[in-house]
Design an enzyme around this catalytic site. Structure first.
Site, PDB file in Angstrom:
ATOM      1  N   GLU A  98     -32.071 103.620  -8.637  1.00  0.00           N
ATOM      2  CA  GLU A  98     -32.178 104.628  -9.676  1.00  0.00           C
ATOM      3  C   GLU A  98     -31.318 105.845  -9.339  1.00  0.00           C
ATOM      4  O   GLU A  98     -30.648 106.409 -10.207  1.00  0.00           O
ATOM      5  CB  GLU A  98     -33.647 105.013  -9.859  1.00  0.00           C
ATOM      6  CG  GLU A  98     -34.515 103.867 -10.370  1.00  0.00           C
ATOM      7  CD  GLU A  98     -34.832 102.777  -9.337  1.00  0.00           C
ATOM      8  OE1 GLU A  98     -35.189 101.671  -9.760  1.00  0.00           O
ATOM      9  OE2 GLU A  98     -34.728 103.036  -8.113  1.00  0.00           O
ATOM     10  N   HIS A 124     -29.933 123.381  -0.897  1.00  0.00           N
ATOM     11  CA  HIS A 124     -28.584 123.259  -0.341  1.00  0.00           C
ATOM     12  C   HIS A 124     -27.612 122.528  -1.242  1.00  0.00           C
ATOM     13  O   HIS A 124     -26.417 122.820  -1.213  1.00  0.00           O
ATOM     14  CB  HIS A 124     -28.624 122.529   1.005  1.00  0.00           C
ATOM     15  CG  HIS A 124     -29.216 123.341   2.101  1.00  0.00           C
ATOM     16  ND1 HIS A 124     -29.190 122.924   3.404  1.00  0.00           N
ATOM     17  CD2 HIS A 124     -29.870 124.530   2.097  1.00  0.00           C
ATOM     18  CE1 HIS A 124     -29.790 123.825   4.168  1.00  0.00           C
ATOM     19  NE2 HIS A 124     -30.215 124.809   3.393  1.00  0.00           N
TER      20      HIS A 124
END
Length: 164
Positions: free
Chosen positions: A83, A110
């Protein structure tokens, strides 16, 4: 319900292995105030082909973001790997596989990931819900080094050029 900076619109998709988790998340997140758009599947089919569901959810995230709507995506499967790969084929998507709270929050902080992948067969419903909530709640740091790195990824995605 409309999306806001604290409550993004959430696009969700799954394969057959994540349907129970997906149904739980749609209900849970809606109750918390999120606008959730379910990209399927609508019925259980052990032979389903998840790429279309995940790609459609990823396309919707990008379309919303390009229209100025705060949106994030969730793609679910047995492991979450396929997925995630499918979602990452959509230009503008940064899908991250989360397997603990640290990977869920760092994906946003991040990497400014806009789609999270979770393996429904890898976590309890409670654990998976915690990962999703952590991902959705974590803001991007806007730290210059992270912006620079994401820019290099986007440049490659757009031009095929690797920037040193």
């Amino acid at each position: 319900m409309t999306s806001s900076p604290s409550f993004p619109r959430v696009h969700i998709a799954t394969d057959h292995a994540g349907m129970e988790l997906s149904a739980h998340l749609v209900s849970h997140l809606t109750a918390k105030g999120y606008e959730v758009v379910d990209h399927g599947p609508k019925v259980y089919d052990a032979q389903d082909d998840y790429p279309s569901f995940c790609i459609n959810a990823a396309l919707a995230v990008v379309a919303d973001q390009q229209a100025g709507v705060h949106a994030l995506g969730i793609v679910l499967g047995g492991s979450g790997n396929g997925e995630q790969i499918a979602a990452n084929k959509v230009k503008g998507v940064r899908a991250a596989l989360a397997w603990n709270l640290s990977t869920a929050t760092l994906a946003r902080e991040h990497n400014d990931a806009n789609v999270v992948a979770v393996g429904g067969r890898q976590h309890s419903v409670e654990e998976a819900t915690g990962l999703i909530e952590a991902f959705l709640a974590e803001p991007f740091s806007n730290d210059e080094r992270h912006v620079r790195r994401i820019g290099k990824i986007a440049a490659y995605e757009t031009t095929g050029e690797v920037i040193e």
